[in-house]
Design an enzyme around this catalytic site. Structure first.
Site, short mmCIF file in Angstrom:
data_model
loop_
_atom_site.label_atom_id
_atom_site.label_comp_id
_atom_site.label_asym_id
_atom_site.label_seq_id
_atom_site.Cartn_x
_atom_site.Cartn_y
_atom_site.Cartn_z
N ASP A 107 0.84 -1.19 0.00
CA ASP A 107 0.00 0.00 0.00
C ASP A 107 0.88 1.24 0.00
O ASP A 107 2.00 1.21 0.51
CB ASP A 107 -0.91 0.02 1.23
CG ASP A 107 -1.91 -1.13 1.22
OD1 ASP A 107 -2.39 -1.48 0.13
OD2 ASP A 107 -2.20 -1.67 2.30
N GLY A 108 0.37 2.32 -0.55
CA GLY A 108 1.10 3.57 -0.55
C GLY A 108 1.89 3.81 -1.82
O GLY A 108 2.59 4.80 -1.94
N CYS A 109 1.76 2.92 -2.78
CA CYS A 109 2.43 3.07 -4.07
C CYS A 109 1.39 3.40 -5.13
O CYS A 109 0.31 2.83 -5.14
CB CYS A 109 3.15 1.77 -4.46
SG CYS A 109 4.47 1.32 -3.33
N MET A 110 1.73 4.32 -6.01
CA MET A 110 0.83 4.68 -7.09
C MET A 110 0.69 3.54 -8.10
O MET A 110 -0.36 3.31 -8.64
CB MET A 110 1.32 5.94 -7.81
CG MET A 110 1.27 7.20 -6.98
SD MET A 110 -0.39 7.68 -6.51
CE MET A 110 -1.07 8.14 -8.09
N SER A 111 1.79 2.83 -8.34
CA SER A 111 1.75 1.70 -9.26
C SER A 111 1.49 0.43 -8.47
O SER A 111 1.47 0.43 -7.24
CB SER A 111 3.07 1.61 -10.03
OG SER A 111 4.15 1.56 -9.15
#
Length: 131
Positions: free
Chosen positions: A45-49
């Site tokens: 979690d916390g990643c755009m990709s």
């Protein structure tokens, strides 16, 4: 490759474009995760990709593999593997990742969302190491 060699390689690259290309090259060398490992438990979690990290603890040593649908993020996973995978839990917890990140010149050139994603991966690895 170890961290010292990675730092040396980055130090020879004169501009961000060359470093960016090198990151992509590192990411292209990563083996792909099996489809069954691309699951919610491994998703960061916390990643755009899309990013998945599959961790394994053997005694006190933590290893991990990862994959992303973004080339630059795959490169960042490769950097993290060189920096942290195969280390003991205490070595991982005591690694000053922001300092290494800055030494490689990544802090000045990655977008805030990529930087946040990178540190979300670091946080996931450190959480596993703290157990």
């Amino acid at each position: 490759m170890d961290l010292a060699e990675l730092e040396d390689n980055f130090s020879f690259l004169d501009d961000w474009e060359a470093r960016y290309s090198y990151l992509i090259e590192l990411g292209n060398q990563l083996p792909k995760l099996a489809d069954e490992d691309k699951n919610d438990a491994n998703k960061v979690d916390g990643c755009m990709s899309q990013v998945w990290l599959k961790t394994k603890v053997d005694g006190d040593v933590l290893t991990f593999d990862g994959e992303s649908d973004a080339h630059i993020v795959r490169g960042l996973i490769a950097v993290l593997q060189i920096m942290l995978s195969g280390k003991t839990k205490s070595e991982i917890l005591n690694t000053d990742v922001p300092s290494v990140f800055a030494k490689l010149g990544l802090d000045a050139h990655l977008s805030p969302t990529r930087r946040n994603g990178f540190f979300s991966m670091v946080e996931r690895i450190k959480q596993v190491a703290s157990k």
